[in-house]
Scaffold this motif. Structure first.
Motif, mmCIF file in Angstrom:
data_model
loop_
_atom_site.group_PDB
_atom_site.id
_atom_site.type_symbol
_atom_site.label_atom_id
_atom_site.label_comp_id
_atom_site.label_asym_id
_atom_site.label_seq_id
_atom_site.Cartn_x
_atom_site.Cartn_y
_atom_site.Cartn_z
ATOM 1 N N LEU A 1 -24.512 -56.068 11.941
ATOM 2 C CA LEU A 1 -23.615 -55.080 13.877
ATOM 3 C C LEU A 1 -23.144 -56.972 14.493
ATOM 4 C CD1 LEU A 1 -27.390 -54.040 14.972
ATOM 5 C CD2 LEU A 1 -24.618 -52.687 14.106
ATOM 6 N N SER A 2 -23.618 -57.571 13.446
ATOM 7 C CA SER A 2 -22.394 -58.661 14.580
ATOM 8 C C SER A 2 -22.570 -60.027 12.835
ATOM 9 C CB SER A 2 -23.219 -59.869 15.692
ATOM 10 O OG SER A 2 -25.092 -59.582 15.246
ATOM 11 N N GLY A 3 -21.474 -61.302 13.260
ATOM 12 C CA GLY A 3 -22.187 -62.175 13.273
ATOM 13 C C GLY A 3 -20.473 -61.978 12.248
ATOM 14 N N PRO A 4 -20.991 -63.826 11.008
ATOM 15 C CA PRO A 4 -19.241 -63.206 10.291
ATOM 16 C C PRO A 4 -18.831 -61.720 9.017
ATOM 17 C CG PRO A 4 -20.495 -65.325 10.227
ATOM 18 C CD PRO A 4 -21.609 -64.243 10.912
ATOM 19 N N LEU A 5 -20.128 -60.735 9.075
ATOM 20 C CA LEU A 5 -20.355 -60.080 8.153
ATOM 21 C C LEU A 5 -20.032 -58.438 9.223
ATOM 22 C CD1 LEU A 5 -22.150 -61.407 4.673
ATOM 23 C CD2 LEU A 5 -19.790 -61.458 5.927
ATOM 24 N N ALA A 6 -20.593 -58.969 11.123
ATOM 25 C CA ALA A 6 -19.676 -57.682 11.409
ATOM 26 C C ALA A 6 -18.589 -56.902 10.651
ATOM 27 C CB ALA A 6 -19.634 -58.168 12.733
ATOM 28 N N GLY A 7 -19.436 -55.387 10.413
ATOM 29 C CA GLY A 7 -18.376 -54.567 10.312
ATOM 30 C C GLY A 7 -18.498 -54.558 8.954
ATOM 31 N N SER A 8 -19.564 -55.489 8.241
ATOM 32 C CA SER A 8 -19.218 -55.041 6.848
ATOM 33 C C SER A 8 -20.717 -54.250 6.192
ATOM 34 C CB SER A 8 -19.847 -56.247 5.455
ATOM 35 O OG SER A 8 -19.122 -56.814 5.942
ATOM 36 N N ARG A 9 -21.069 -53.382 4.551
ATOM 37 C CA ARG A 9 -22.200 -51.850 4.359
ATOM 38 C C ARG A 9 -22.347 -52.693 3.956
ATOM 39 N NH1 ARG A 9 -22.434 -48.105 8.241
ATOM 40 N NH2 ARG A 9 -20.831 -47.506 9.398
ATOM 41 N N SER B 1 -25.726 -63.025 9.531
ATOM 42 C CA SER B 1 -24.977 -61.757 10.411
ATOM 43 C C SER B 1 -26.026 -61.221 10.795
ATOM 44 C CB SER B 1 -24.460 -61.093 9.161
ATOM 45 O OG SER B 1 -23.206 -61.891 9.491
ATOM 46 N N VAL B 2 -26.206 -60.434 12.048
ATOM 47 C CA VAL B 2 -27.204 -59.161 11.694
ATOM 48 C C VAL B 2 -27.327 -57.727 11.774
ATOM 49 C CG1 VAL B 2 -28.822 -57.902 13.639
ATOM 50 C CG2 VAL B 2 -27.904 -60.266 13.982
ATOM 51 N N TRP B 3 -28.180 -57.076 10.604
ATOM 52 C CA TRP B 3 -28.322 -56.203 9.549
ATOM 53 C C TRP B 3 -28.964 -54.786 10.541
ATOM 54 C CZ3 TRP B 3 -24.248 -55.830 5.973
ATOM 55 C CH2 TRP B 3 -23.795 -57.239 5.160
ATOM 56 N N ASP B 4 -28.586 -52.983 10.735
ATOM 57 C CA ASP B 4 -29.874 -52.821 10.991
ATOM 58 C C ASP B 4 -29.978 -51.601 9.936
ATOM 59 O OD1 ASP B 4 -27.518 -50.136 10.411
ATOM 60 O OD2 ASP B 4 -26.831 -49.663 12.707
ATOM 61 N N ALA C 1 -35.931 -58.497 14.480
ATOM 62 C CA ALA C 1 -36.444 -57.820 15.348
ATOM 63 C C ALA C 1 -36.489 -56.583 15.505
ATOM 64 C CB ALA C 1 -34.976 -57.621 16.650
ATOM 65 N N PRO C 2 -37.457 -55.418 15.829
ATOM 66 C CA PRO C 2 -37.392 -54.187 15.448
ATOM 67 C C PRO C 2 -35.964 -53.293 14.934
ATOM 68 C CG PRO C 2 -38.354 -54.821 17.285
ATOM 69 C CD PRO C 2 -37.614 -55.984 16.844
ATOM 70 N N GLY C 3 -36.214 -53.090 13.750
ATOM 71 C CA GLY C 3 -34.703 -52.419 12.867
ATOM 72 C C GLY C 3 -33.687 -53.092 13.010
ATOM 73 N N ARG C 4 -33.886 -54.702 12.978
ATOM 74 C CA ARG C 4 -32.700 -55.373 13.050
ATOM 75 C C ARG C 4 -32.726 -56.387 11.722
ATOM 76 N NH1 ARG C 4 -30.684 -51.688 15.256
ATOM 77 N NH2 ARG C 4 -29.547 -51.872 16.937
ATOM 78 N N PHE D 1 -27.761 -43.332 13.564
ATOM 79 C CA PHE D 1 -26.299 -42.574 12.703
ATOM 80 C C PHE D 1 -25.311 -42.536 13.499
ATOM 81 C CE2 PHE D 1 -24.193 -38.431 11.963
ATOM 82 C CZ PHE D 1 -23.308 -38.799 11.064
ATOM 83 N N LYS D 2 -25.141 -41.846 15.459
ATOM 84 C CA LYS D 2 -24.397 -41.776 16.076
ATOM 85 C C LYS D 2 -24.370 -43.632 16.245
ATOM 86 C CE LYS D 2 -23.259 -40.310 20.285
ATOM 87 N NZ LYS D 2 -23.620 -40.046 22.125
ATOM 88 N N HIS D 3 -24.680 -45.050 16.303
ATOM 89 C CA HIS D 3 -24.126 -45.775 16.173
ATOM 90 C C HIS D 3 -23.783 -46.265 14.659
ATOM 91 C CE1 HIS D 3 -24.172 -50.149 16.709
ATOM 92 N NE2 HIS D 3 -24.066 -50.111 18.281
ATOM 93 N N SER D 4 -24.347 -46.376 13.972
ATOM 94 C CA SER D 4 -23.547 -46.263 12.888
ATOM 95 C C SER D 4 -22.727 -46.107 12.031
ATOM 96 C CB SER D 4 -24.582 -46.958 12.117
ATOM 97 O OG SER D 4 -25.426 -47.726 11.950
ATOM 98 N N PHE D 5 -22.026 -44.604 12.778
ATOM 99 C CA PHE D 5 -21.150 -43.782 12.357
ATOM 100 C C PHE D 5 -19.843 -42.682 12.988
ATOM 101 C CE2 PHE D 5 -24.638 -43.949 8.596
ATOM 102 C CZ PHE D 5 -23.968 -44.815 7.152
#
Length: 432
Positions: A396-404, A387-390, A376-379, A249-253
């Motif tokens: 979290l990273s890649g061309p779509l970083a910051g997207s939801r 792009s890598v998502w949580d 990866a665990p949780g990724r 929560f803290k990391h994503s919001f």
């Protein structure tokens, strides 16, 4: 600081010593400005009910549904509701049991200037997420309204169960029934009025029965339906709420606010009164009819569309991390991550076993469909852009970083709780 009332202290002690504790409507991803459905004579029974000398309803013989014996409500608990309209009800009174002696035996929290009623309730105070020092593994119920997120820690909700609040201009009630593990939020507006909610002390099928302090109507927390009283037959509008670890929560919001322990009560938060509840084979107060396709207290991600309801078991998710679900023709992806503690296991929640967390999303960004797979665990990584998502649906990273990813309507509940109200649910299984 005010101390917790003696009754609540004794209740918590009794549960901690092994006694049974007292005491969802799939969330929608965005708020609706209109009030919810109004009750109608067809929706609520107005037939006369048997009554004792005090005017409270009672019954004899057995419940027509065959689920549980009729319970006599004609006692001191019932007399605690002198203004209740017992003639309006949508469920048999025999399905309602008493979880604790009086209404407000568990005291709700009110955010300042968000309610019109008063009482012995606590104060819901919030702080920026980076200003609190919570353990990373603590479970957080996250309410999302549009682009605004707010956190309600389960180590606080397990004590108070209800928070009256306002988020993004919407009056909301954030609720948690520990017996059912239903962390659900609703719009508090009904027929143009904003209602203030609290704990009735009653249960139905193990689930918390809330009441609104404005009309004393009883509301089923699991479904948002008014079941007894003036508004019987009305339904609250559900709002999207997920349960994730504080770390995620803290990391994503990072811009979000979170409920603090500064409630006005002299209590130590972080301890659960529901010690060992996760390990029970049969939950107290539940219907006698429990769907045995899964263990009663298996956590599931629930999805619903029209007449279709699907449950994705955490036991399956913990093995595969990602589930692709066809929900009545709509593609939904369910993501799972380790690292979230149970609020219903060890005395100290932060040291409880890892039950993980999960959430459901539409696998698309700006109209582009994505194919996600565990990385990866949780990724999770999408095949289209890399792009890598949580688990919160954030890139979290890649061309779509910051997207939801847009959330799909879902909730996290115990299996028995969900099927008590959705008996036709399909258990999702990985394709062979």
């Amino acid at each position: 600081m005010r101390m917790l009332p003696v009754g609540l202290v004794l209740l918590l002690l009794a549960v901690a010593c092994g006694g049974e504790p007292p005491a969802p409507a799939i969330p929608s991803p965005s708020p609706a400005p209109a009030a919810t459905a109004s009750p109608s004579p067809a929706a609520a029974s107005e037939a006369p009910v048997d009554a004792g000398e005090d005017g409270c309803p009672y019954a004899h013989n057995s419940d027509p549904s065959g689920e549980i014996d009729i319970v006599n409500l004609s006692d001191d608990f019932c007399r605690d509701w002198p203004d209740q309209d017992w003639s309006r009800h949508t469920v048999p009174f025999g399905q309602i049991t008493r979880g604790c002696p009086i209404r407000d035996c568990i005291l709700a929290l009110d955010a300042p200037e968000t309610v019109s009623t008063t009482g012995r309730y606590g104060v819901a105070r919030f702080a920026p997420v980076d200003a609190v020092d919570y353990e990373d593994r603590l479970p957080i119920a996250v309410l999302r309204i549009g682009d605004v997120a707010r956190g309600y820690p389960l180590h606080i909700l397990v004590i108070h169960e209800i928070v009256n609040d306002e988020v993004a201009g919407v009056p909301v009630v954030a609720s948690f029934c520990p017996l059912c593990h239903t962390a659900l939020a609703f719009d508090r507006r009904v027929e143009g009025d904003t209602l203030d909610f609290a704990v009735s002390g009653a249960l139905r099928k193990s689930d918390l029965v809330m009441y609104d302090r404005n009309t004393e109507t009883w509301w089923q927390q699991a479904t948002g339906e008014a079941i007894v009283g003036r508004h019987a037959g009305a339904e609250l509008l559900p709002l999207q709420m997920s349960v994730i670890a504080f770390r995620d929560f803290k990391h994503s919001f990072p811009e979000a606010d979170i409920l603090t322990e500064d409630t006005g009560f002299g209590t130590t938060y972080g301890r659960t009164p529901f010690i060992g509840y996760d390990s029970k084979a049969y939950p107290p107060y539940a219907s006698r009819v429990i769907d045995n396709r899964l263990p009663a207290l298996e956590r599931v991600i629930t999805l619903e569309a029209g007449d279709t309801s699907i449950a994705v078991p955490f036991s399956t998710l913990s093995e595969i991390a990602l589930a692709r679900v066809d929900l009545a023709g709509t593609a939904v992806v369910v993501l799972w991550a380790p690292g979230t503690a149970s609020a219903l296991d060890e005395l100290h929640i932060a040291t409880s076993r890892d039950v993980g967390s999960a959430a459901a999303y539409l696998p698309e960004v700006d109209g582009r469909t994505l194919t996600l797979a565990p990385d990866a665990p949780g990724r999770f990584r999408d095949e289209e852009t890399g792009s890598v998502w949580d688990v919160t649906g954030l890139a979290l990273s890649g061309p779509l970083a910051g997207s939801r990813l847009p959330p799909a309507a879902h909730s996290t509940q115990f299996w028995f709780a969900w099927t008590s109200f959705h008996p036709g649910t399909v258990v999702w299984e990985p394709p062979s």
